[in-house]
Design an enzyme around this catalytic site. Structure first.
Site, short mmCIF file in Angstrom:
data_model
loop_
_atom_site.label_atom_id
_atom_site.label_comp_id
_atom_site.label_asym_id
_atom_site.label_seq_id
_atom_site.Cartn_x
_atom_site.Cartn_y
_atom_site.Cartn_z
N GLU A 109 0.82 -1.23 0.00
CA GLU A 109 0.00 0.00 0.00
C GLU A 109 0.85 1.28 0.00
O GLU A 109 0.56 2.24 0.72
CB GLU A 109 -0.99 -0.02 1.18
CG GLU A 109 -1.91 -1.22 1.12
CD GLU A 109 -3.04 -1.20 2.15
OE1 GLU A 109 -3.58 -0.12 2.41
OE2 GLU A 109 -3.38 -2.28 2.67
N GLY A 110 1.90 1.24 -0.79
CA GLY A 110 2.70 2.45 -0.96
C GLY A 110 3.61 2.77 0.21
O GLY A 110 4.21 3.84 0.24
N THR A 111 3.74 1.85 1.17
CA THR A 111 4.58 2.14 2.35
C THR A 111 6.02 1.69 2.16
O THR A 111 6.90 2.08 2.93
CB THR A 111 4.03 1.45 3.61
OG1 THR A 111 4.02 0.03 3.38
CG2 THR A 111 2.63 1.92 3.96
N LEU A 112 6.27 0.83 1.16
CA LEU A 112 7.64 0.34 0.95
C LEU A 112 8.20 0.79 -0.39
O LEU A 112 9.42 0.78 -0.58
CB LEU A 112 7.67 -1.20 1.02
CG LEU A 112 7.17 -1.85 2.31
CD1 LEU A 112 7.24 -3.37 2.23
CD2 LEU A 112 7.98 -1.35 3.52
N GLY A 113 7.34 1.13 -1.33
CA GLY A 113 7.84 1.54 -2.63
C GLY A 113 6.72 1.97 -3.55
O GLY A 113 5.54 1.69 -3.28
N LEU A 114 7.10 2.66 -4.64
CA LEU A 114 6.12 3.02 -5.67
C LEU A 114 6.28 2.04 -6.82
O LEU A 114 7.37 1.92 -7.40
CB LEU A 114 6.37 4.45 -6.17
CG LEU A 114 5.99 5.57 -5.21
CD1 LEU A 114 7.19 5.96 -4.36
CD2 LEU A 114 5.48 6.77 -5.96
N ILE A 115 5.22 1.34 -7.13
CA ILE A 115 5.24 0.35 -8.21
C ILE A 115 5.24 1.12 -9.53
O ILE A 115 4.35 1.94 -9.78
CB ILE A 115 4.02 -0.58 -8.12
CG1 ILE A 115 4.05 -1.33 -6.79
CG2 ILE A 115 3.99 -1.55 -9.30
CD1 ILE A 115 2.70 -1.88 -6.36
N TYR B 130 -18.62 -10.36 3.23
CA TYR B 130 -18.65 -8.97 2.78
C TYR B 130 -19.88 -8.31 3.40
O TYR B 130 -20.99 -8.46 2.92
CB TYR B 130 -18.73 -8.97 1.26
CG TYR B 130 -18.51 -7.65 0.58
CD1 TYR B 130 -17.26 -7.31 0.07
CD2 TYR B 130 -19.55 -6.75 0.41
CE1 TYR B 130 -17.05 -6.12 -0.58
CE2 TYR B 130 -19.34 -5.54 -0.24
CZ TYR B 130 -18.10 -5.25 -0.73
OH TYR B 130 -17.89 -4.06 -1.38
C1 FAD Z 1 -17.31 1.15 -5.99
C2 FAD Z 1 -16.10 0.41 -5.52
C3 FAD Z 1 -16.03 -0.97 -5.70
C4 FAD Z 1 -14.89 -1.66 -5.28
N1 FAD Z 1 -14.81 -3.01 -5.52
C5 FAD Z 1 -13.68 -3.67 -5.23
C6 FAD Z 1 -13.54 -5.05 -5.55
O1 FAD Z 1 -14.43 -5.70 -6.10
N2 FAD Z 1 -12.37 -5.66 -5.25
C7 FAD Z 1 -11.34 -4.98 -4.67
O2 FAD Z 1 -10.29 -5.57 -4.44
N3 FAD Z 1 -11.46 -3.69 -4.34
C8 FAD Z 1 -12.58 -3.01 -4.62
N4 FAD Z 1 -12.68 -1.68 -4.31
C9 FAD Z 1 -11.55 -1.01 -3.65
C10 FAD Z 1 -10.49 -0.42 -4.65
O3 FAD Z 1 -11.02 -0.28 -5.94
C11 FAD Z 1 -9.25 -1.29 -4.67
O4 FAD Z 1 -8.60 -1.21 -3.41
C12 FAD Z 1 -8.23 -0.91 -5.75
O5 FAD Z 1 -7.21 -1.87 -5.74
C13 FAD Z 1 -7.64 0.48 -5.56
O6 FAD Z 1 -7.03 0.87 -6.77
P1 FAD Z 1 -6.73 2.42 -7.07
O7 FAD Z 1 -5.95 2.47 -8.33
O8 FAD Z 1 -7.96 3.21 -7.02
O9 FAD Z 1 -5.77 2.74 -5.84
P2 FAD Z 1 -5.75 4.01 -4.88
O10 FAD Z 1 -7.02 4.15 -4.16
O11 FAD Z 1 -5.24 5.19 -5.62
O12 FAD Z 1 -4.62 3.53 -3.85
C14 FAD Z 1 -4.82 2.43 -3.01
C15 FAD Z 1 -3.54 2.21 -2.18
O13 FAD Z 1 -2.49 1.79 -3.02
C16 FAD Z 1 -1.41 2.74 -3.01
N5 FAD Z 1 -0.94 2.83 -4.39
C17 FAD Z 1 -1.67 3.13 -5.50
N6 FAD Z 1 -0.91 3.04 -6.59
C18 FAD Z 1 0.33 2.68 -6.18
C19 FAD Z 1 1.56 2.42 -6.84
N7 FAD Z 1 1.70 2.49 -8.18
N8 FAD Z 1 2.63 2.07 -6.09
C20 FAD Z 1 2.53 1.96 -4.76
N9 FAD Z 1 1.40 2.20 -4.08
C21 FAD Z 1 0.31 2.55 -4.79
C22 FAD Z 1 -1.99 4.02 -2.46
O14 FAD Z 1 -1.01 4.81 -1.80
C23 FAD Z 1 -3.04 3.48 -1.49
O15 FAD Z 1 -2.42 3.12 -0.29
C24 FAD Z 1 -13.82 -0.96 -4.67
C25 FAD Z 1 -13.91 0.41 -4.48
C26 FAD Z 1 -15.04 1.10 -4.89
C27 FAD Z 1 -15.11 2.58 -4.69
#
Ligand code: FAD
Length: 552
Positions: free
Chosen positions: A227-233, A472
């Site tokens: 979750e972005g705490t160890l590196g940026l992917i 869920y």
């Molecule tokens: C309507 C809705 C439905 C959802 N359904 C699901 C589902 O079915 N399954 C599921 O797993 N999740 C679901 N989620 C949650 C969410 O979509 C997931 O957690 C998804 O993986 C987040 O992706 P994001 O690109 O939006 O990440 P963000 O919200 O931008 O970031 C999430 C985390 O990852 C980190 N991060 C983001 N990109 C990087 C990178 N490149 N390098 C390092 N760290 C990074 C961020 O700092 C943050 O901690 C849902 C959310 C919503 C709003």
């Protein structure tokens, strides 16, 4: 409402950032910072609807175009002690991207959005982190391929976000979660080192006595879910699948939740691999319309994906419940009509009577709906689906293809209907936890009991495995005013997660931990805080990467 309009980023630091990514890609204006004040964390939505803005705004939003700029940004952040928050698409629901320090900057990775390679021979693809899931699927589908990763947020989430949060798609029982799909990654850690987990002999880890090339998979494992705490992917190589040509989806109805779960457990333990398995509890099934009798299945309308119910669905469900109860009590038609007339008013108040509604829902002699789907290329799928059908019919009733088809068509359509509920002063959120089979029903009951005074609650069971499944929960509640609503919301989470921990479940299955659950992670991994501190010391010794997330 008072929001500080000026960014606390000193002009000299802003100029540094502009020198790295170019002037147009550094944003410090108030509207830009407010746009990143929250991800999809419902607590943040409550604050926004209550016009309490800017609580978690960053000092700047920076959008690098490539890996080299990301390396420079991290080096700059180290030198200046500036916290960095990686940002994919902001669909996370746990506050993973919120700024907890007013000097933090958000690094939005959406400019890195290319599908670099997708090879139908090796079934491997390389993608940049900012690629949005649906755009990726469209490109893959055009080549006869799929990643097989379908979170309900497919339209508004990114590849980097999936990996960072250990996401699960709706078809996880067949294709796995994202950690089962990833082969290797490129990551910029908190020391501004570029790590390719496919490993090279000149890897900087060698200097620390750790032979990275001998353990590439382990480093990938550490980074997935960090979750972005160890590196940026910055890039990922992922396994692909041929796009399925056959999709066989059906609905079943079971007399009780226990029988539905027993049936699913047996199916998984016999080695069947359905793409989709979703068991809805009694109230969720009622909302889904599963009470139609066999033979009238074409009218069934199970909800699409249930990230949260729409207010309409929730109120309709409560309405069905009220009329059903009236009939069960033997009320004559005029009295029923009276009940109907009063219903709108009553339903409006019902969300404010969570204990009553939760208990009425429990006393319903309702059935439970199962949606099950098989996908693949050939006749093996037909055989597997037929075998599953005969197995499931030992426990329940086959409702035919219509409920399955309906779910498939609507699987992305429900998740975006939460706003009216927040506008109406209520909140909706979801809590996805997991456990082993013998503990599924006890955990389900324990969480219900823990929060039934606070919120209205229902659940479905998906992401099933031979050894257990995730639960869920969807809950809805409200308070007299903003502070009361926030207090109800926080009590619900605290009591719910404490119940999960006490019952031996895991506090998260696929939404990640972010900020909202970070105080509870220690329950899942008793030795976790020390291990995490060690990892931080290796990958992010200055603590600049997404501070206070995952563990706090
Ligand atoms: C309507 C809705 C439905 C959802 N359904 C699901 C589902 O079915 N399954 C599921 O797993 N999740 C679901 N989620 C949650 C969410 O979509 C997931 O957690 C998804 O993986 C987040 O992706 P994001 O690109 O939006 O990440 P963000 O919200 O931008 O970031 C999430 C985390 O990852 C980190 N991060 C983001 N990109 C990087 C990178 N490149 N390098 C390092 N760290 C990074 C961020 O700092 C943050 O901690 C849902 C959310 C919503 C709003």
């Amino acid at each position: 409402m008072s929001v500080h309009p000026a960014s606390p980023l000193p002009p000299a630091l802003r100029r540094d950032l502009e020198a790295i990514v170019g002037r147009p890609w550094v944003r410090t204006a108030l509207p830009d910072r407010l746009a990143y004040d929250n991800d999809c964390w419902p607590r943040g939505i409550i604050l926004t609807r209550g016009r309490r803005l800017g609580v978690h705004q960053p000092s700047a939003v920076v959008q690098p175009k490539d890996e080299a700029e990301i390396v420079e940004l991290v080096a700059w952040a180290r030198a200046t002690g500036t916290p960095i928050i990686p940002f994919g698409a902001g669909s996370g629901v746990c506050g993973g991207t919120v700024a907890l320090d007013e000097h933090a900057i958000v690094v939005d990775l959406k400019r890195l959005d290319a599908l670099l390679e997708a090879d139908p021979q090796t079934l491997l693809m390389r993608a940049q982190p900012g690629l949005i899931g649906m755009n990726m699927e469209r490109e893959l589908n055009a080549r006869g391929l799929t990643l097989g990763h379908f979170p309900s947020s497919l339209y508004c989430s990114s590849v980097g976000g999936y990996l960072a949060a250990r996401s699960a798609g709706q078809c996880s029982s067949l294709y796995g979660k994202i950690e089962d799909m990833v082969v290797s990654m490129r990551v910029v850690d908190g020391r501004a080192r570029l790590i390719d987990t496919a490993a090279s002999p000149t890897h900087p880890w060698l200097e620390e006595g750790l032979a990275a090339q001998d353990h590439p998979a382990q480093i990938t494992e550490l980074m997935v879910g960090s979750e972005g705490t160890l590196g940026l992917i910055t890039e990922a190589t992922l396994r692909l699948q041929p796009r399925p040509t056959r999709q066989l989806y059906r609905g079943f109805e079971f007399p009780s939740l226990k029988l539905a779960l027993d049936a699913v457990r047996e199916m998984m333990q016999q080695g069947l691999r359905p793409a989709v398995v979703r068991v809805y509890d009694e109230f969720d099934s009622l909302i889904s319309g599963s009470r139609r009798r066999r033979g009238r299945s074409s009218g069934l309308s199970p909800r699409g994906d249930a990230h949260a119910p729409s207010p309409g669905a929730l109120l309709r469900g409560l309405g069905k419940l009220a009329s059903k109860k009236a009939r069960e009590l033997g009320l004559a038609a005029p009295v029923e009509r009276l009940v109907d007339r009063a219903q709108r008013e009553l339903l409006g108040r019902a969300v404010g009577q969570p204990l009553l509604i939760n208990r009425v829902a429990e006393s319903l002699p309702a059935g439970c709906l199962l949606i099950v789907g098989f996908e693949g290329q050939n006749a093996l799928i037909d055989e597997e689906a037929a075998y599953a059908r005969s197995l499931l019919e030992r426990y329940g009733v086959d409702l035919g293809e219509a409920p399955g088809r309906h779910w498939l068509q609507n699987r992305f359509s429900v998740s975006y209907k939460q706003s009216p509920m927040f506008d109406a002063g209520t909140f909706v959120d979801t809590m996805e936890v997991s456990t082993t089979w013998e503990n599924v029903l006890p955990l389900y009951q324990a969480v219900r009991r823990a929060v039934e005074h606070e919120v209205f609650i229902m659940a479905h069971f998906s992401h099933v495995y031979a050894e257990g499944c995730s639960i869920y929960f969807t809950f809805a509640g409200f308070g007299a005013d903003l502070d009361d609503t926030l207090a109800t919301y926080e009590r619900t989470w605290e009591q719910g997660l404490e119940a999960v921990a006490a019952q031996g479940g895991s506090i998260a299955h696929h939404h990640g931990v972010g900020y909202s659950k970070a105080a509870f992670t220690r329950h899942d991994h008793p030795g976790g805080p020390a291990l995490f501190a060690d990892l931080k010391a290796r990958f992010d010794p200055d603590g600049i990467l997404n501070p206070s997330k995952v563990y706090r």
